[in-house]
Design an enzyme around this catalytic site. Structure first.
Site, PDB file in Angstrom:
ATOM      1  N   GLU A   1      14.900  -4.620  -1.080  1.00  0.00           N
ATOM      2  CA  GLU A   1      14.370  -4.297   0.256  1.00  0.00           C
ATOM      3  C   GLU A   1      15.550  -4.180   1.218  1.00  0.00           C
ATOM      4  O   GLU A   1      15.601  -3.263   2.030  1.00  0.00           O
ATOM      5  CB  GLU A   1      13.381  -5.388   0.702  1.00  0.00           C
TER       6      GLU A   1
ATOM      7  N   HIS B   1      10.423  -9.556  -5.260  1.00  0.00           N
ATOM      8  CA  HIS B   1      10.915  -8.668  -4.200  1.00  0.00           C
ATOM      9  C   HIS B   1      12.411  -8.459  -4.435  1.00  0.00           C
ATOM     10  O   HIS B   1      13.173  -9.429  -4.463  1.00  0.00           O
ATOM     11  CB  HIS B   1      10.753  -9.328  -2.829  1.00  0.00           C
TER      12      HIS B   1
ATOM     13  N   ASP C   1       2.103  -4.471   2.399  1.00  0.00           N
ATOM     14  CA  ASP C   1       2.973  -5.635   2.586  1.00  0.00           C
ATOM     15  C   ASP C   1       2.312  -6.710   3.464  1.00  0.00           C
ATOM     16  O   ASP C   1       1.809  -7.693   2.948  1.00  0.00           O
ATOM     17  CB  ASP C   1       4.328  -5.206   3.164  1.00  0.00           C
ATOM     18  N   ASP C   2       2.321  -6.526   4.776  1.00  0.00           N
ATOM     19  CA  ASP C   2       1.803  -7.538   5.720  1.00  0.00           C
ATOM     20  C   ASP C   2       0.962  -6.842   6.783  1.00  0.00           C
ATOM     21  O   ASP C   2       1.354  -6.798   7.957  1.00  0.00           O
ATOM     22  CB  ASP C   2       2.981  -8.266   6.388  1.00  0.00           C
TER      23      ASP C   2
ATOM     24  N   HIS D   1       0.841  -9.659   1.139  1.00  0.00           N
ATOM     25  CA  HIS D   1       0.932 -11.120   1.307  1.00  0.00           C
ATOM     26  C   HIS D   1      -0.321 -11.587   2.043  1.00  0.00           C
ATOM     27  O   HIS D   1      -0.590 -11.106   3.151  1.00  0.00           O
ATOM     28  CB  HIS D   1       2.165 -11.479   2.122  1.00  0.00           C
TER      29      HIS D   1
ATOM     30  N   HIS E   1       1.019  -5.108  -3.538  1.00  0.00           N
ATOM     31  CA  HIS E   1       2.047  -5.739  -2.709  1.00  0.00           C
ATOM     32  C   HIS E   1       1.452  -6.020  -1.336  1.00  0.00           C
ATOM     33  O   HIS E   1       1.502  -5.176  -0.438  1.00  0.00           O
ATOM     34  CB  HIS E   1       3.283  -4.837  -2.604  1.00  0.00           C
TER      35      HIS E   1
HETATM   36  N1  ADE Z   1       7.231 -12.110   3.044  1.00  0.00           N
HETATM   37  C1  ADE Z   1       6.304 -11.415   3.691  1.00  0.00           C
HETATM   38  N2  ADE Z   1       6.679 -10.132   3.785  1.00  0.00           N
HETATM   39  C2  ADE Z   1       7.868 -10.007   3.172  1.00  0.00           C
HETATM   40  C3  ADE Z   1       8.748  -8.947   2.922  1.00  0.00           C
HETATM   41  N3  ADE Z   1       8.506  -7.716   3.343  1.00  0.00           N
HETATM   42  N4  ADE Z   1       9.893  -9.210   2.282  1.00  0.00           N
HETATM   43  C4  ADE Z   1      10.158 -10.447   1.869  1.00  0.00           C
HETATM   44  N5  ADE Z   1       9.363 -11.476   2.069  1.00  0.00           N
HETATM   45  C5  ADE Z   1       8.211 -11.267   2.698  1.00  0.00           C
HETATM   46 ZN    ZN Z   2       6.433  -8.224   0.532  1.00  0.00          ZN
END
Ligand code: ADE
Ligand code: ZN
Length: 346
Positions: A203, A200, A282-283, A18, A16
């Site tokens: 969340e 996703h 995640d990011d 991006h 997970h």
């Molecule tokens: N795009 C990038 N990060 C995300 C996240 N945590 N939830 C949904 N879309 C995303």
């Molecule tokens: Zn994500």
């Protein structure tokens, strides 16, 4: 060796992440200048300000908008592998979300070719391996999602450069107020064409969305799944069926603002309930995280032992979309390195 160093070096699988969320701040600035994208500020501590998923997504979309051509995608992908490998990454299935670029006239063929070119260069340099997942952006709606899957199917059929790296499709972006059923046709086509499926869910939404991901969209994996424990029956079912959850504890604090502190995160309870819950960033670049920190902070906050952490890392091999013999080999590699790296007591 001390525990933190061993956790940093432990081979890790990430499911997970991006790719746009791995963009280095310096690369954001470079690409924005080169492509005429106005940034409100070039200081990442100023630029990356958000308080929930939707305000985070505004920043994410701005970062995405700096990617203008194949070379930009290649640079991003290359740097993402090099930066991940520094923290023990050995295998990743990474998302890219091209809706905004396709809408602006880019061709999926060039995006995939650019990503593949950069990943290949990163793989050669680091030995890590990376596959791709093409995410549908919920904000663009079901028709755009279906169109993206159709184009992806064409690229695979025509054996276009890099198309073989795209193992499946996913679904990301804003959750609240969007009906998962809108994407059923796109996911149905993906499944029929042999693409793997994840999305996703949960969340910021209740467990019914997680159930819809599995039952309506046919997903074999769920990204986040944070709310699942509120539905004990669904929890039991996904545990029994070994449906993996790609959990991002620090992201849930920093992006979605759903958990106050790591000590309060349900990750240990998810695993104790028998769920195949994995650890992910995640990011990372947009949240000042890395995979080594994700593991170190989880170990501390959840009071996990070295063996617990090796088990968490090895379980992620089972959650991949590799074939069973490759999953086994990856698991073995993590367990063997776990033995070799075992830190000194305590
Ligand atoms: N795009 C990038 N990060 C995300 C996240 N945590 N939830 C949904 N879309 C995303
Ligand atoms: Zn994500």
């Amino acid at each position: 060796m001390d525990l933190d160093t061993a956790l940093e070096r432990l081979p890790k699988v990430e499911l997970h992440c991006h790719v746009e969320g791995t963009m280095r701040p310096a690369t954001v600035v470079d690409l924005a200048r080169a492509n005429g994208v106005a940034l409100p500020t070039e200081d990442p501590t100023e630029l990356y300000r958000y308080s929930n998923l939707d305000t985070f997504l505004e920043v994410f979309w701005l970062v995405q908008s700096t990617l203008a051509d194949r070379g930009d995608w290649a640079r991003l992908a290359y740097e993402s592998v090099v930066d991940g490998a520094e923290h023990g990454l050995v295998y990743r299935e990474t998302f890219f979300t091209p809706a905004r670029h396709l809408d602006a006239g880019q061709d999926l063929r060039d995006i995939v070719a650019g990503l593949a070119e950069g990943l290949e260069a990163g793989e050669r340099e680091t030995g890590a391996r990376v596959a791709l997942i093409a995410d549908i952006d919920r904000a663009y709606g079901g028709a755009a999602g279906l169109e993206m899957v159709r184009r992806l199917v064409e690229l695979r059929r025509d054996d276009c450069s890099g198309a073989e790296r795209v193992l499946g499709v996913g679904l990301d972006s804003t959750e609240v107020g969007v009906d998962p059923t809108d994407f059923a046709e796109a996911f149905e086509l993906a499944g029929r064409q042999g693409l793997r499926r994840t999305s996703h869910q949960g969340e910021e939404t209740p467990p019914s969305f997680i159930a819809a991901g599995v039952d309506v969209l046919g997903c074999e994996r769920i990204d986040h799944g944070l709310s699942i424990l509120a539905d004990p029956e669904l929890t039991r079912r996904l545990a029994d069926e070994r449906v993996p959850l790609t959990v991002c504890p620090n992201s849930n604090i920093r992006i979605a603002n759903r958990v106050e502190r790591l000590e309060l995160h349900p990750f240990p309870a998810m695993r104790a309930a028998g769920l195949l819950a994995t650890l992910n960033t995640d990011d990372p670049a947009l949240t000042d995280l890395d995979l080594g920190y994700e593991y170190r902070s989880a170990q501390q906050a959840f009071g996990y032992t070295w063996d617990d952490m090796v088990t968490v890392a090895a379980d992620a091999a089972d959650a991949t979309w590799l074939d069973p013999s490759e999953q086994q080999a990856l698991r073995r590699r993590i367990l063997d390195e776990g033995d070799r790296l075992r830190p000194d007591a305590p």
